[in-house]
Structure formats: C-alpha cells, structure tokens
Design a protein around this motif. Sequence first.
Motif, PDB file in Angstrom:
ATOM      1  N   PHE A 373       1.031  -1.121   0.088  1.00 36.98           N
ATOM      2  CA  PHE A 373       0.023   0.079  -0.047  1.00 36.98           C
ATOM      3  C   PHE A 373       0.896   1.218   0.094  1.00 36.98           C
ATOM      4  CE2 PHE A 373       0.502  -1.210   4.447  1.00 36.98           C
ATOM      5  CZ  PHE A 373       0.878   0.014   5.172  1.00 36.98           C
ATOM      6  N   PHE A 374       0.293   2.506  -0.080  1.00 35.71           N
ATOM      7  CA  PHE A 374       0.867   3.625  -0.308  1.00 35.71           C
ATOM      8  C   PHE A 374       1.062   4.364   1.020  1.00 35.71           C
ATOM      9  CE2 PHE A 374       0.361   2.961  -4.860  1.00 35.71           C
ATOM     10  CZ  PHE A 374       1.898   3.064  -5.132  1.00 35.71           C
ATOM     11  N   VAL A 375       1.901   5.160   1.470  1.00 37.99           N
ATOM     12  CA  VAL A 375       2.011   6.111   2.706  1.00 37.99           C
ATOM     13  C   VAL A 375       2.174   7.522   1.935  1.00 37.99           C
ATOM     14  CG1 VAL A 375       3.013   6.773   4.661  1.00 37.99           C
ATOM     15  CG2 VAL A 375       2.827   4.413   4.029  1.00 37.99           C
ATOM     16  N   GLU A 376       1.302   8.296   2.222  1.00 30.73           N
ATOM     17  CA  GLU A 376       1.333   9.783   1.599  1.00 30.73           C
ATOM     18  C   GLU A 376       1.389  10.607   2.847  1.00 30.73           C
ATOM     19  OE1 GLU A 376      -1.165  10.426  -1.816  1.00 30.73           O
ATOM     20  OE2 GLU A 376      -1.419   8.349  -2.175  1.00 30.73           O
ATOM     21  N   GLU A 377       2.344  11.755   2.493  1.00 29.01           N
ATOM     22  CA  GLU A 377       2.468  12.804   3.404  1.00 29.01           C
ATOM     23  C   GLU A 377       1.576  14.194   3.145  1.00 29.01           C
ATOM     24  OE1 GLU A 377       6.027  15.810   5.103  1.00 29.01           O
ATOM     25  OE2 GLU A 377       6.576  14.218   4.115  1.00 29.01           O
ATOM     26  N   TYR A 378       0.750  14.498   4.058  1.00 29.48           N
ATOM     27  CA  TYR A 378       0.212  15.872   3.824  1.00 29.48           C
ATOM     28  C   TYR A 378       0.575  16.582   5.172  1.00 29.48           C
ATOM     29  CZ  TYR A 378      -2.800  14.181   0.021  1.00 29.48           C
ATOM     30  OH  TYR A 378      -3.221  13.830  -1.171  1.00 29.48           O
ATOM     31  N   ALA A 379       1.556  17.482   4.896  1.00 27.39           N
ATOM     32  CA  ALA A 379       2.063  18.292   6.212  1.00 27.39           C
ATOM     33  C   ALA A 379       2.709  19.652   5.470  1.00 27.39           C
ATOM     34  CB  ALA A 379       2.943  17.470   6.941  1.00 27.39           C
ATOM     35  N   GLY A 380       2.491  20.735   5.989  1.00 25.58           N
ATOM     36  CA  GLY A 380       3.341  21.820   5.407  1.00 25.58           C
ATOM     37  C   GLY A 380       2.785  21.946   4.107  1.00 25.58           C
ATOM     38  N   SER A 381       3.786  22.109   3.084  1.00 26.28           N
ATOM     39  CA  SER A 381       3.173  22.443   1.606  1.00 26.28           C
ATOM     40  C   SER A 381       3.126  21.192   0.972  1.00 26.28           C
ATOM     41  CB  SER A 381       3.942  23.426   0.919  1.00 26.28           C
ATOM     42  OG  SER A 381       5.456  22.816   1.026  1.00 26.28           O
ATOM     43  N   LYS A 382       3.111  20.048   1.567  1.00 22.38           N
ATOM     44  CA  LYS A 382       3.074  18.829   0.787  1.00 22.38           C
ATOM     45  C   LYS A 382       1.860  18.147   0.760  1.00 22.38           C
ATOM     46  CE  LYS A 382       7.946  17.342   1.706  1.00 22.38           C
ATOM     47  NZ  LYS A 382       9.013  16.308   2.213  1.00 22.38           N
ATOM     48  N   GLY A 383       1.391  17.448  -0.298  1.00 25.16           N
ATOM     49  CA  GLY A 383       0.055  16.572  -0.337  1.00 25.16           C
ATOM     50  C   GLY A 383      -0.406  17.314  -1.724  1.00 25.16           C
ATOM     51  N   ARG A 384      -1.290  16.345  -2.525  1.00 23.95           N
ATOM     52  CA  ARG A 384      -2.054  16.710  -3.440  1.00 23.95           C
ATOM     53  C   ARG A 384      -3.366  16.688  -3.354  1.00 23.95           C
ATOM     54  NH1 ARG A 384       0.741  13.624  -8.641  1.00 23.95           N
ATOM     55  NH2 ARG A 384      -1.256  14.633  -9.865  1.00 23.95           N
ATOM     56  N   LYS A 393      -3.616  -0.366  -5.381  1.00 20.04           N
ATOM     57  CA  LYS A 393      -3.057  -0.297  -3.975  1.00 20.04           C
ATOM     58  C   LYS A 393      -3.991   0.854  -3.333  1.00 20.04           C
ATOM     59  CE  LYS A 393       1.438  -1.865  -5.039  1.00 20.04           C
ATOM     60  NZ  LYS A 393       2.954  -1.775  -4.961  1.00 20.04           N
ATOM     61  N   LYS A 394      -4.079   0.726  -2.215  1.00 21.51           N
ATOM     62  CA  LYS A 394      -4.532   1.717  -1.324  1.00 21.51           C
ATOM     63  C   LYS A 394      -3.754   2.753  -0.852  1.00 21.51           C
ATOM     64  CE  LYS A 394      -8.564   0.313  -2.761  1.00 21.51           C
ATOM     65  NZ  LYS A 394      -9.237   0.857  -3.779  1.00 21.51           N
ATOM     66  N   SER A 395      -4.295   3.942  -0.182  1.00 25.58           N
ATOM     67  CA  SER A 395      -3.339   4.925   0.404  1.00 25.58           C
ATOM     68  C   SER A 395      -3.541   5.197   1.845  1.00 25.58           C
ATOM     69  CB  SER A 395      -3.496   6.141  -0.386  1.00 25.58           C
ATOM     70  OG  SER A 395      -2.871   6.038  -1.529  1.00 25.58           O
ATOM     71  N   LEU A 396      -2.569   5.224   2.467  1.00 26.53           N
ATOM     72  CA  LEU A 396      -2.886   5.826   3.987  1.00 26.53           C
ATOM     73  C   LEU A 396      -2.069   6.951   3.897  1.00 26.53           C
ATOM     74  CD1 LEU A 396      -2.747   5.547   7.158  1.00 26.53           C
ATOM     75  CD2 LEU A 396      -0.557   4.418   7.193  1.00 26.53           C
ATOM     76  N   TYR A 397      -2.985   8.175   4.113  1.00 31.37           N
ATOM     77  CA  TYR A 397      -2.683   9.531   4.019  1.00 31.37           C
ATOM     78  C   TYR A 397      -2.457   9.896   5.509  1.00 31.37           C
ATOM     79  CZ  TYR A 397      -5.658   9.026   0.093  1.00 31.37           C
ATOM     80  OH  TYR A 397      -6.061   8.591  -1.294  1.00 31.37           O
ATOM     81  N   ILE A 398      -1.296  10.544   5.964  1.00 30.86           N
ATOM     82  CA  ILE A 398      -0.780  10.863   7.369  1.00 30.86           C
ATOM     83  C   ILE A 398      -0.727  12.166   7.244  1.00 30.86           C
ATOM     84  CG2 ILE A 398       0.881  10.671   9.022  1.00 30.86           C
ATOM     85  CD1 ILE A 398       1.448   7.783   8.161  1.00 30.86           C
ATOM     86  N   ALA A 399      -1.597  13.299   7.818  1.00 30.03           N
ATOM     87  CA  ALA A 399      -1.760  14.403   7.872  1.00 30.03           C
ATOM     88  C   ALA A 399      -1.652  15.408   9.049  1.00 30.03           C
ATOM     89  CB  ALA A 399      -2.918  14.798   7.041  1.00 30.03           C
ATOM     90  N   LYS A 403      -4.127  20.110   7.187  1.00 30.10           N
ATOM     91  CA  LYS A 403      -4.022  19.229   5.605  1.00 30.10           C
ATOM     92  C   LYS A 403      -5.044  18.208   5.616  1.00 30.10           C
ATOM     93  CE  LYS A 403      -0.897  21.398   3.608  1.00 30.10           C
ATOM     94  NZ  LYS A 403      -0.994  22.038   2.250  1.00 30.10           N
ATOM     95  N   GLY A 404      -5.168  17.534   6.754  1.00 27.11           N
ATOM     96  CA  GLY A 404      -6.431  16.630   6.933  1.00 27.11           C
ATOM     97  C   GLY A 404      -7.764  17.122   6.660  1.00 27.11           C
ATOM     98  N   LYS A 808     -10.902  27.432  -1.226  1.00 29.60           N
ATOM     99  CA  LYS A 808     -10.159  26.284  -1.595  1.00 29.60           C
ATOM    100  C   LYS A 808      -8.567  26.832  -1.348  1.00 29.60           C
ATOM    101  CE  LYS A 808     -12.000  23.726  -4.772  1.00 29.60           C
ATOM    102  NZ  LYS A 808     -11.831  23.976  -6.233  1.00 29.60           N
ATOM    103  N   GLY A 809      -8.131  27.958  -1.131  1.00 38.45           N
ATOM    104  CA  GLY A 809      -7.032  28.299  -0.483  1.00 38.45           C
ATOM    105  C   GLY A 809      -6.774  28.194   1.036  1.00 38.45           C
ATOM    106  N   THR A 810      -7.965  27.723   1.803  1.00 36.91           N
ATOM    107  CA  THR A 810      -8.083  27.730   2.988  1.00 36.91           C
ATOM    108  C   THR A 810      -7.352  29.068   3.632  1.00 36.91           C
ATOM    109  OG1 THR A 810      -5.940  26.552   3.317  1.00 36.91           O
ATOM    110  CG2 THR A 810      -7.897  25.337   3.167  1.00 36.91           C
ATOM    111  N   ILE A 811      -7.805  30.119   3.213  1.00 39.65           N
ATOM    112  CA  ILE A 811      -7.219  31.425   3.755  1.00 39.65           C
ATOM    113  C   ILE A 811      -7.958  31.725   5.207  1.00 39.65           C
ATOM    114  CG2 ILE A 811      -6.974  33.730   3.315  1.00 39.65           C
ATOM    115  CD1 ILE A 811      -5.231  32.102   1.715  1.00 39.65           C
TER     116      ILE A 811
END
Length: 1070
Positions: A373-384, A393-399, A403-404, A808-811
């Motif tokens: 499976f995949f592990v994807e980072e969602y922190a700071g400026s990272k994340g799609r 394959k399935k993804s584990l998002y760690i945020a 970002k979550g 969208k920009g989470t401002i």
Amino acid sequence: MEEGCSRIRRRVSVCKRNRPSLASTSAIPSAAQLQSRDEQEEEEEMVTRSRRRKTVGVQPVEHNDSEEDMFGDYDSFTENSFLAQVDDLEQKYIQLSEQRKHATDFATEDFCSESIKNKLSVTTVSNFTEYKSDEHTENQTEHEDVPVEPGTDVLYDLPSSQVLYFENLQNSSNDLGDQLTEKGDGSSSFPNTVNEELSHNCIKQQEQNDGSSSKVRSNSDTSRRKSIKDHLKSTMTGNAKAQTPIFSRSKQLKETLLSEEINVAKKTIESSSDDLGPFYSLPSKVRDLYVQFKGIEKLYEWQHTCLTLSSVQERKNLIYSLPTSGGKTLVAEILMLQELLCRRKDVLMILPYVAIVQEKISGLSSFAIELGFFVEEYAGSKGRFPPIKRREKKSLYIATIEKGHSLVNSLIETGRIDSLGLVVVDELHMIGEGSRGAILEMTLAKILYTSNFFVFVSETTQIIGMSATLNNVEDLQQFLQAEYYTSQFRPVELKEYLKINDTIYEVDSKADSGMTFSRLLNYKYSDTLKKMDPDHLVALVTEVIPNYSCLVFCPSKKNCENVAEMICKFLSKEYLKQREKEKCELIKNLRNMSSGNVCPVLKHTIPFGVAYHHSGLTNDERRLLEEAYSTGTLCLFTCTSTLAAGVNLPARRVILRAPYVAKEFLKRNQYKQMIGRAGRAGIDTIGESILILQEKDKQQVLELISRPLENCYSCLVQEFTKGIQTLFLSLIGLKIATNLDDIYHFMNGTFFAVQQKTLLKEKSLWEITVESLGYLTEKGLLQKYTVLSEEELQYNFRITKLGRASFKGTIDLAYCDILYRDLKKGLEGLVLESLLHLIYLTTPYDLVSQCDPDWMIYFRQFSQLSPAEQNVAALLGVSESFIGKKASGQAIRKKVDKDIVNRLYLSFVLYTLLKETNIWSVSEKFNMSRGYIQNLLTGAASFSSCVLHFCEELEEFWVYRALLVELTKKLTYCVKAELIPLMEVTGVLEGRAKQLYNAGYKSLMHLANANPEVLIRTIDHLSRRQAKQIVSSAKMLLHEKAEALQEEVEELLRLPSDLPDVEASSSEKA
C-alpha cells in the motif's frame, strides 16, 4: 518431469537417426519429388510454428556472464550438432550444384537460407526470453512414429549453445554438490529445473554424429563455411549470453501466501465469524513484520481486549483513552492495516505536528512496501488535492490537522469520500485547543454528516479517536456517536514525587495531605553550588545519569539553556569519558549540518552528555539531538513543554523545574503529558517524576495533582473567522448544505451543538447560524437568493468567486479581503527583477503581529537594497527616511501602516534566507533565533501554497499562478536545486541531503536502491534504523510516482465514456 525428459531424449535420438547421410543427398531428386517435398516441408513448418507458439519459456535459476562457463573447453563450434546440421545442408547443396545446374538450385538456396534464418530468430515474451529456431532439416521422416507434445517439450526451441551452457552449469552444480556432500553438509540443495534434467547421452550422441558428418567437407568451400560459422558463432554467443530475468521462487511463494491470507482475512471480516485469523484478521506476515521492524512479539492484554471489542468488529466509531506510553498507537495501526489490506479502503491518520507526521511516515513506509500500500504525506506544503486515485493499491494519508481538513474537503468535492474507510485521530483532546481544534471539529463533523447518506455500514467512514488526557468523554461520545474504552494500564510503573527544599514527598491520594514523606536529599553542596543550584537539580540528575536517561522540563527556552550549562559546570570529568567518540561525532555532524557553525552552549554541554531541546533549534539540529538521545549518546535533555506533546523520547526520571509554563501555572493535562514520559517500556522497571516547587506554590500544586483532567470544549464559535464562518463557507462551496434548514441540520451534529447550552446560553443555535450566514453575505463571500419550494419561500445560498477562492485556499477569513487587495495592488506594478515583491505577498499575516523589528538592523538592510528592491518598498509605502527616523528614535508625523512595515521586515528575513540558504548567517544578521527563522520559512511555504490555490480560482490573478509554483518550491526546501529531489524523501533534511549528495546519492532512484548497510558506512552519524527508514521512504515515494505516471498513461489511453457513436449518429441523420 522424468517423463518429459525421456521424451526429450527420444526426440533428439530420432532426429539424429533420421538425418540423411551424404550418399543419400547426392542423388538428384526429380521435379515432382522436389514439389512434394516442398509441400511436405510447408506442412511441417506450419506444425512446428503452432508447436512453437505453445512452447513454455525456460527460466534458469542461475545465470553467468562468463563465456568460459557458457562454452566450457570448446574451442570452436564445429563439434556442435546444430552447426553440423548446417554444414550437412551446405555440403549437400554444393554437390547438387555441381551435378545438376537448373532452376531447382534457387528454390533449394531459398529453403536453406530460410532454415538458417529461422534457426537464429529470437523472440521476447513476457518476463522470459525464449529462443526460437526452426528445427526443420532435409527429409525428416517418420516424425509421427515418436509423438512429442509441445506442452511437455519445454526445450523444443532452445539453441544448441544454450543447451551446452545449461549442461555445463548442471555439471558445475553437481560437482559443487558432490564436494559439499563429501564435507558432510547435507543441507545444501540446488534448484531442479527442466534444463538440468538434460541427459549426457543426448549430447554425446550429437557429438558422434557431428564427427561423422564433418569428414566429407572439401577444401574449396573453407572460406565460405568460415564466414557463415563466424556469423553463427557471433549470433549464438549473443543468444547464450542473453540473461533471463531471475525470480526468487521463495519470494513468489511468499507473495502468493500473503495474497491468499489477505483474501481469507477479507472473507473473515465480511462474515460474522468470531475467528480472527492468524493476526487479528490480518496475514501472519504482519505479525512477523512487527517483530522484525519494531521488536513487538506480543500484544498487551488491554490491546487484545480493545481489538476484539464487538464495537470494533461491527465498525462502530471508537474513543479509547490510556496513560502515555500505554501502547495506544499499535491498536490504531492494526485497525488501519485491516482497512487497507482486507476491506480495501483508504485511511486517513491525523496527527498534531509536522515532526510527528514525518516520524510516523518513516516508521510505516517499511510496512507499506512489504504489504503493498502507499503512505502519503500531507503536512506543510506537501500533499496533492484531490489525492491520486489509485488503481489497485490503497493509500494511507498521514496528515496534520489543517491538511487533513483540506484532504477531506477535496474527497467530498470529487465524490470520493466513500473511498475513505477509516479516520484515526491521535491526541483527540486537541479538539478543544483554539483554531486547530475548530478545524479538527469541522473535519470530523463533515465525515459524520456524509456517512449518514450511506445505506450499508461497510460503506461508512469509521472514526477512531485516542488520547491520554480526556475527561468529558460523554460529550465526545455523543458528538462522534462512538463507543468508549479506557484502561489505566502502564507497561512501566510510574511514581510521582514532589520536592520542597531538600525534602522529597511521594504523591499519595490516600493520605490526608495528598502526599507522604519519602526521603531527604543526601548530596554535599558547597556554598558556590548552593547559590548556583538552589533547587538541587545537580543532585537529582546525578542520581540517574549517565547510566539512565533524564528529562528536565523548564518554564522557558532561555531557562533550558541556562540549566544545561549550570548542570555541566558541576558534573565531574568522569562524565566526559562516557561514549566520548560518539559525542565527538555528534558535534562534528552538528557542525557539518550547520555550514561549520555549532551553538556554543551545545558545544560545551554535549561532551557531558547534556543538551537543550526547544523550538529555537533548527529541524536538522533537533533531529540529530533526538537520535543521539535515543541511542544513549546523550543522557540528559533540558526542554520545554512542547517535547511532551512531540516525538516520543521517554526517560527513567522526569523533573519539572517549576509548576509553570512560561508565566502561566501548569494545567493538569500538561502535567500528565510531561510526567507520562517517565519510564521506558522494555528498558526500565520503574519511572519517576519529580515536581520542584516553592512553599508558596504548595497549595496550588496539591490541587493540581488531585483534581481531574480539564474538560475540552468546542472552539467552533469562539474562533469566529477560523471556525463557524469557514465551516459555512465550505459547506456551501462543497454543496453539502446550501439552504438555511440544511445548514442548521448540519450544525446540530457538531461538537458545539452538544455543548451549546454550556458555552453560549444567551443565543440559540438557530440565531448563531443566521447571524454567521449574514456576516458572510455582507462580506461578499456568499450570495443569498430565494427559491419557492412546496408553496414556501426557502433561503438558499451560493458561494461567490472570492468565497470559493478563500475556501479553496484555506485562507483565514479575517485576511481574505486584505489578501485580495494586496494581490490586486501588486498587479499594478509587480516587480519581477527580484523575488522580494512575491515574497512579501506570501509572508503569513498571522506572524506579523508577533514581529518586533530591530530598527537599526531594519535600516541597515534597507540601505543595502538595489533600486528594484527599493521600488518594492516604495510601492508598499515604506520609505527609507521612515525607517531611519525609527532607528534614531525621532518622532514621526507621517502615519504608516504598522502591519505593512512589520510584514516587509519579515520579507527581508525570508529574502535574505533564500539568497544565502544559511540559517546561521541570517540568524546573526537579524538577531533572531534559528528556530524562529525556520518556523517563519515553514509558515511562508505553507501560506504560499494557500495563495497559489486562492489565485487559481480567480481568473484576474492568472499571472501569479506560474510564479507561485516555483516560489512555493523554493520556500519549501530553501536549498540548492540539486538537493531538492533528496529532500522530497521524508526525514531527509538539508544537512542529511548534503551528506547523501556528496556521497554520490544524487537522486530518488539512488536512495531507493541503496543498501542500508552501505549507507551506514558512508554517511556519518547515521543509525541503522534511520538508514532503513530513509531507503523505505525513498522506495515508497518512487513507487508512488511510478503508479501516478502509469495511472496518467492509462487515463490518456482510456476510451472516453461520452464518445459519440458514429453508427448511431449516421442512422439519426438517415
């Protein structure tokens, strides 16, 4: 296999028996015979081709690149049976041309050349290389007498050179096996392949026939034969050297077994059976991996109980609470793996800080590679956003919390929220902490609301929350519709002590005073030491260090550094000899990672095994010090309270320097977090905490240790712009709820609604909802319109362009109109000769209020600006004369916006940092701590990403899009371009990236294919655990990128679902 081998032998012998002799070939065939022979050959060729299509590819277990091994002692190819056949044909047609020269010669030559061509053809199929050659020879008759099944005859198309190669390989393997047997080692075994079952008799018989057929060659044909042989020899050498991909049989079996176990586990989970499978409905490989990677051989009793709860099996939401170090995370990990592997759903894990996100990604990447499976980072400026939709394959998002929330929004918007099977929230008590708590509440409320639309329980998103410090659990249970599990289990016993003067008391809830006398400190203090250390810290720490570890929590960052230096002044020189080499390496690495700079305090304290730990350190420094503490190189940390909520660094003894955090008195939750670090599972048998207090604080401290934990309350309405307004904007933007009734219905499902009567008695929930929507409409973020529904007027809302951009920009809505105005003004005269103007536009607004410029430094930096950079300041309305007057302390009549001035100062810091990429030099220039500058950089990178998404929604800001993509990347990494690919790997920061680059690891591919053992030897101060984590993270990222590209290719080649039907359209026209 034996039956197949016998058929091979029979076939070879028959072919040789039926080979025509030279005498028979000298007879001149008639035209009719030639024609019938041609027809027969065509039929045989068709049969052979169909047989060849069914032939199974040969996959040798071993290969060897050595020519000597391939051809053994053969000096030429003349003894080879295959070449002998070619020579026979060649000789035959030479004699035919001498005896009869007519048109049949051309047909015969065509046949001969076609035969040779077919023999040399090579085709690659799937993962193997099959060598295909036409086995036709002149007048092969009686073939029907010996039937050969193509499926069985696996060596049917193998060239002779390959047959000889495998024969020699078999001989060498047998020789080695005999030697090992003679030595008495019966454990050695060699793989049995079809190639190794070739008989020696076949080869010998071929060689004898080759010898008889080679005697009749004339000298006049030597040059012609030589050229053909050279060509054939060259081609066969290439054929024989061609490597067949090697696949480990054991690896294939393991993968097959894992796949079968996952299928069984999936069926078990779907059924109502109580059988939990090999390892809590997971494959046994998961258990093995926990032993291999984390050394966990057995679960605690409470973990087993929690995992087998009926509520967990039925996928109900769950909250569980245990003391720190109780093993909460392991339960969450097992539940996440069940969702990923068995239920085939994606998982989101929300953690409070970036450092913990990165630590968790490093720890789980190895599991992801092994289990698929995949592990994807969602922190700071990272994340799609939205995340890549995976094929298999399935993804584990760690945020992080922020970002979550963005991730959940993007899944709802794209209609993919049903792909999210589980959300795990660590430190659930943070739902009551300011704006971050409000964001966490919004995220969970949206998941709960969207799950109500699903019919089946299996389609809903399960929520698991965990914490060590929860009190009003009933409110959280009602909000999350969750079951609750708690235990007071702790793997290591914790004893709490209080120290007043030189007396130590043990905390005892049964005693009337809440404490009982324990002992007096027995440590000889000189007069100097008493003045320097009135709290007896030296006595307390020397009782445990250097053999055990110790944490000293201090009220402020400056106090951390002072205490570390003070303790080292009074430690004996014996401490310098403990792990001296490792300490020298640590200082050397700190110097290398900081461009030759080392903090003077650390340089003095590290030789004693002591260091300070607070937010003033850079990420590189913090990472190195934490690793040194974990390995025992350092035995004492003086730290702030942030360490208690950050990475896991337990100790034998925890000392609280004072019952204060900064100037505020300690809260019960903070106290429990700090003392929870005492006692290391598997290392210590006991953990101790000592709170040092003065007589004046005694009563407050007694209340502190006896009272329950603080309740956590919703911050949704308290954080107005970051809370309820942001929530309503996103609800309408995502079309979750677009009218007043639906929005009110949503609000009834929030944590705030549960506590509304406690938090806001004077207003009803309906009034709060109407008031907030009115504010958003006035600000131009929403539009209100009426719709006639069932003879009633209904108020509906739609989001405006500015509202969508902000959402969208989470401002932060407090700044969205200011940002729009600044970007609009920037278009009037955007200065692109330098990055200063763009950096100003992406400097975070929320950091401006905390900024207190040093006016002399400000003036010095301003005077060094280029004309283009001075133009930026002029456009913003900040003049050099204004800064000069502030620096000299003169009175200023002209009014200048303080926020703009402060923001420009922070922009100077960031601009200098991007030019120099050296935090130390920038820290000295602006007289700021290294940690503050790095936090500013991280905040700017994150805000730049938000501004980019903001501009993408507004057509008028198209010019910013391409510019901000590059600026965000520069701010995220702030290093030379060649280091960026390495820093994409989780856990690799600037210092480590430089080390890796200098050692030759210059790309993601290099790291993904690196050997951890080689990395340890090559890179200074890199532990085995770190090396394995870096390689695992790099492999994960590489697989992730490859999968994304593959998905993109398939998407491009996929037939559009809305493609017009040509036939249908033509019939309509008719």
